[in-house]
Structure formats: structure tokens, C-alpha cells
Design a protein around this motif. Structure first.
Motif, PDB file in Angstrom:
ATOM      1  N   PRO A  95       0.793  -1.238   0.000  1.00 25.78           N
ATOM      2  CA  PRO A  95       0.000   0.000   0.000  1.00 25.78           C
ATOM      3  C   PRO A  95       0.827   1.291   0.000  1.00 25.78           C
ATOM      4  O   PRO A  95       0.465   2.248  -0.693  1.00 25.78           O
ATOM      5  CB  PRO A  95      -0.859  -0.121   1.266  1.00 25.78           C
ATOM      6  CG  PRO A  95      -1.024  -1.601   1.446  1.00 25.78           C
ATOM      7  CD  PRO A  95       0.300  -2.182   1.005  1.00 25.78           C
ATOM      8  N   LYS A  96       1.911   1.324   0.725  1.00 31.44           N
ATOM      9  CA  LYS A  96       2.743   2.538   0.745  1.00 31.44           C
ATOM     10  C   LYS A  96       3.318   2.815  -0.652  1.00 31.44           C
ATOM     11  O   LYS A  96       3.394   3.951  -1.093  1.00 31.44           O
ATOM     12  CB  LYS A  96       3.851   2.383   1.778  1.00 31.44           C
ATOM     13  CG  LYS A  96       4.607   3.651   2.046  1.00 31.44           C
ATOM     14  CD  LYS A  96       5.504   3.449   3.252  1.00 31.44           C
ATOM     15  CE  LYS A  96       6.103   4.722   3.706  1.00 31.44           C
ATOM     16  NZ  LYS A  96       5.337   5.452   4.688  1.00 31.44           N
ATOM     17  N   HIS A  97       3.746   1.757  -1.350  1.00 37.25           N
ATOM     18  CA  HIS A  97       4.282   1.905  -2.701  1.00 37.25           C
ATOM     19  C   HIS A  97       3.184   2.336  -3.674  1.00 37.25           C
ATOM     20  O   HIS A  97       3.373   3.257  -4.472  1.00 37.25           O
ATOM     21  CB  HIS A  97       4.938   0.597  -3.161  1.00 37.25           C
ATOM     22  CG  HIS A  97       5.509   0.676  -4.529  1.00 37.25           C
ATOM     23  ND1 HIS A  97       4.805   0.265  -5.632  1.00 37.25           N
ATOM     24  CD2 HIS A  97       6.708   1.132  -4.979  1.00 37.25           C
ATOM     25  CE1 HIS A  97       5.551   0.461  -6.718  1.00 37.25           C
ATOM     26  NE2 HIS A  97       6.705   0.984  -6.346  1.00 37.25           N
ATOM     27  N   THR A  98       2.024   1.677  -3.612  1.00 39.58           N
ATOM     28  CA  THR A  98       0.954   2.025  -4.550  1.00 39.58           C
ATOM     29  C   THR A  98       0.473   3.463  -4.339  1.00 39.58           C
ATOM     30  O   THR A  98       0.113   4.135  -5.299  1.00 39.58           O
ATOM     31  CB  THR A  98      -0.230   1.038  -4.471  1.00 39.58           C
ATOM     32  OG1 THR A  98      -0.744   1.010  -3.140  1.00 39.58           O
ATOM     33  CG2 THR A  98       0.177  -0.358  -4.898  1.00 39.58           C
ATOM     34  N   GLU A  99       0.494   3.943  -3.111  1.00 48.15           N
ATOM     35  CA  GLU A  99       0.114   5.329  -2.831  1.00 48.15           C
ATOM     36  C   GLU A  99       1.061   6.300  -3.548  1.00 48.15           C
ATOM     37  O   GLU A  99       0.618   7.282  -4.156  1.00 48.15           O
ATOM     38  CB  GLU A  99       0.164   5.561  -1.324  1.00 48.15           C
ATOM     39  CG  GLU A  99      -0.108   6.972  -0.883  1.00 48.15           C
ATOM     40  CD  GLU A  99       0.075   7.123   0.626  1.00 48.15           C
ATOM     41  OE1 GLU A  99       0.614   8.156   1.042  1.00 48.15           O
ATOM     42  OE2 GLU A  99      -0.316   6.206   1.378  1.00 48.15           O
ATOM     43  N   ILE A 100       2.349   6.027  -3.496  1.00 51.41           N
ATOM     44  CA  ILE A 100       3.337   6.883  -4.158  1.00 51.41           C
ATOM     45  C   ILE A 100       3.163   6.815  -5.675  1.00 51.41           C
ATOM     46  O   ILE A 100       3.191   7.834  -6.365  1.00 51.41           O
ATOM     47  CB  ILE A 100       4.768   6.508  -3.719  1.00 51.41           C
ATOM     48  CG1 ILE A 100       4.962   6.905  -2.253  1.00 51.41           C
ATOM     49  CG2 ILE A 100       5.809   7.168  -4.615  1.00 51.41           C
ATOM     50  CD1 ILE A 100       6.237   6.374  -1.632  1.00 51.41           C
ATOM     51  N   VAL A 101       2.968   5.615  -6.203  1.00 50.16           N
ATOM     52  CA  VAL A 101       2.782   5.454  -7.653  1.00 50.16           C
ATOM     53  C   VAL A 101       1.559   6.240  -8.118  1.00 50.16           C
ATOM     54  O   VAL A 101       1.618   6.951  -9.129  1.00 50.16           O
ATOM     55  CB  VAL A 101       2.674   3.956  -8.022  1.00 50.16           C
ATOM     56  CG1 VAL A 101       2.224   3.782  -9.462  1.00 50.16           C
ATOM     57  CG2 VAL A 101       4.000   3.255  -7.778  1.00 50.16           C
ATOM     58  N   ARG A 102       0.483   6.135  -7.386  1.00 51.19           N
ATOM     59  CA  ARG A 102      -0.737   6.883  -7.763  1.00 51.19           C
ATOM     60  C   ARG A 102      -0.491   8.389  -7.755  1.00 51.19           C
ATOM     61  O   ARG A 102      -0.981   9.114  -8.615  1.00 51.19           O
ATOM     62  CB  ARG A 102      -1.885   6.531  -6.832  1.00 51.19           C
ATOM     63  CG  ARG A 102      -2.514   5.213  -7.150  1.00 51.19           C
ATOM     64  CD  ARG A 102      -3.776   4.980  -6.323  1.00 51.19           C
ATOM     65  NE  ARG A 102      -4.186   3.603  -6.476  1.00 51.19           N
ATOM     66  CZ  ARG A 102      -4.245   2.716  -5.480  1.00 51.19           C
ATOM     67  NH1 ARG A 102      -3.950   3.071  -4.257  1.00 51.19           N
ATOM     68  NH2 ARG A 102      -4.608   1.482  -5.726  1.00 51.19           N
ATOM     69  N   ALA A 103       0.242   8.857  -6.757  1.00 50.76           N
ATOM     70  CA  ALA A 103       0.501  10.300  -6.639  1.00 50.76           C
ATOM     71  C   ALA A 103       1.319  10.828  -7.818  1.00 50.76           C
ATOM     72  O   ALA A 103       1.158  11.983  -8.211  1.00 50.76           O
ATOM     73  CB  ALA A 103       1.225  10.592  -5.323  1.00 50.76           C
ATOM     74  N   TRP A 104       2.187   9.992  -8.388  1.00 59.65           N
ATOM     75  CA  TRP A 104       3.068  10.441  -9.466  1.00 59.65           C
ATOM     76  C   TRP A 104       2.592  10.028 -10.850  1.00 59.65           C
ATOM     77  O   TRP A 104       3.143  10.487 -11.854  1.00 59.65           O
ATOM     78  CB  TRP A 104       4.489   9.927  -9.224  1.00 59.65           C
ATOM     79  CG  TRP A 104       5.156  10.709  -8.140  1.00 59.65           C
ATOM     80  CD1 TRP A 104       5.268  10.357  -6.824  1.00 59.65           C
ATOM     81  CD2 TRP A 104       5.766  11.978  -8.268  1.00 59.65           C
ATOM     82  NE1 TRP A 104       5.911  11.347  -6.136  1.00 59.65           N
ATOM     83  CE2 TRP A 104       6.244  12.358  -6.993  1.00 59.65           C
ATOM     84  CE3 TRP A 104       5.965  12.855  -9.329  1.00 59.65           C
ATOM     85  CZ2 TRP A 104       6.899  13.551  -6.752  1.00 59.65           C
ATOM     86  CZ3 TRP A 104       6.627  14.047  -9.098  1.00 59.65           C
ATOM     87  CH2 TRP A 104       7.077  14.386  -7.826  1.00 59.65           C
ATOM     88  N   ARG A 105       1.591   9.166 -10.939  1.00 58.79           N
ATOM     89  CA  ARG A 105       1.106   8.680 -12.242  1.00 58.79           C
ATOM     90  C   ARG A 105       0.759   9.858 -13.149  1.00 58.79           C
ATOM     91  O   ARG A 105       0.073  10.784 -12.756  1.00 58.79           O
ATOM     92  CB  ARG A 105      -0.108   7.784 -12.060  1.00 58.79           C
ATOM     93  CG  ARG A 105      -0.567   7.160 -13.380  1.00 58.79           C
ATOM     94  CD  ARG A 105      -1.659   6.146 -13.172  1.00 58.79           C
ATOM     95  NE  ARG A 105      -1.046   4.931 -12.611  1.00 58.79           N
ATOM     96  CZ  ARG A 105      -1.574   4.234 -11.605  1.00 58.79           C
ATOM     97  NH1 ARG A 105      -2.692   4.610 -11.035  1.00 58.79           N
ATOM     98  NH2 ARG A 105      -0.967   3.155 -11.170  1.00 58.79           N
ATOM     99  N   GLY A 106       1.285   9.836 -14.355  1.00 56.80           N
ATOM    100  CA  GLY A 106       1.015  10.874 -15.326  1.00 56.80           C
ATOM    101  C   GLY A 106       1.879  12.121 -15.169  1.00 56.80           C
ATOM    102  O   GLY A 106       1.882  12.977 -16.040  1.00 56.80           O
TER     103      GLY A 106
END
Length: 141
Positions: A95-106
Motif C-alpha cells: 500500500p505505501k508503494h501504490t500510494e506513491i505510484v498513484r501520486a506520481w502517475r502521469g
């Protein structure tokens, strides 16, 4: 210690061992390549990666990791070594990784390379990772 050198302007952090820093047998390697739009974004991405790395010593299946960067190009990423591909995928779903990925996506370009290595050999891994690091950034499909 490794004897690989990258082109001028490339930074490589010291090896950060995981809970299994001396595996026997094959390992799975993942190279990430982030391309930010500015120096400020590049620094923010580095800080996010460093925050994730705080859990590295207890990350199940982690062998170890290097961060690399090309500040002058706003590029950087990691070379992570795992016992198995499944271990790496578990980290990606953390979850911590996916949160960061979502924040930077695009917001940033992302390139990836991964492979199964016959054994852990820092020089061999960094040599192959250098193919990604030394190449112009390519966006992942």
C-alpha cells in the motif's frame, strides 16, 4: 565491492542490503528509470524512494538495492534485487508503494527493465542495469 563505473553525472548510492543479502541461487532484478519535469520533482521522487527504503531491511524477499540518479537530466531510479519475481510484485502491491505510484502517475516518465539472474553478482547486475541507466530515457509502454 563493485567495480562498474557509469558515465559522468551518474550517481550511485551504496548497496542497501535487505533481510537476505547473501542469496544462493537465482535472483530477480528490477531497474526503474524515472524522468521528472524539473529538479524539484526529481528531488521529491528521490525523497519518496528514500522513504520507501526505510523499510528495506525488513522487506520480505529483498536481497538489496542501489539508487541511481542523473540530476542534470532529472532522471533516477533504483536497481533492486529480489529472491523471486513474486517478492518484487508483493513490494509493488504494498500500500505505501501504490500510494506513491498513484501520486506520481502521469506526472513523470517511467521506464522499467527486469530479468532473472542466475546468481547474485553485483558487477554483472550493475553492468546490465547500466544498459538502462546509460540509454536515453524511454517511456514504458
Amino acid at each position: 565491492m563493485h567495480t562498474i563505473s557509469f558515465s559522468e553525472g551518474t550517481l550511485l548510492t551504496p548497496w542497501k542490503p535487505g533481510p537476505n543479502p547473501h542469496p544462493s541461487g537465482p535472483v530477480f532484478v528490477s531497474v526503474t528509470d524515472f524522468l521528472a519535469r524539473s529538479q524539484q520533482e526529481w528531488l521529491e521522487i528521490y525523497r519518496a524512494g528514500d522513504e520507501l527504503a526505510q523499510a528495506w531491511p525488513i522487506m520480505q524477499g529483498a536481497v538489496g538495492l542501489w539508487f541511481w540518479g542523473r540530476p542534470g537530466e532529472h532522471r533516477g531510479g533504483s536497481v533492486s534485487v529480489w529472491q523471486t519475481e513474486s517478492d518484487m510484485r508483493r513490494f509493488v502491491r504494498w500500500p505505501k508503494h501504490t500510494e506513491i505510484v498513484r501520486a506520481w502517475r502521469g506526472r513523470v516518465g517511467i521506464g522499467l527493465d527486469s530479468w532473472q539472474a542466475e546468481r547474485f553478482d553485483a558487477d554483472e547486475i550493475l553492468t546490465r542495469a547500466g544498459d538502462t541507466i546509460e540509454s536515453p530515457h524511454r517511456h514504458a509502454a
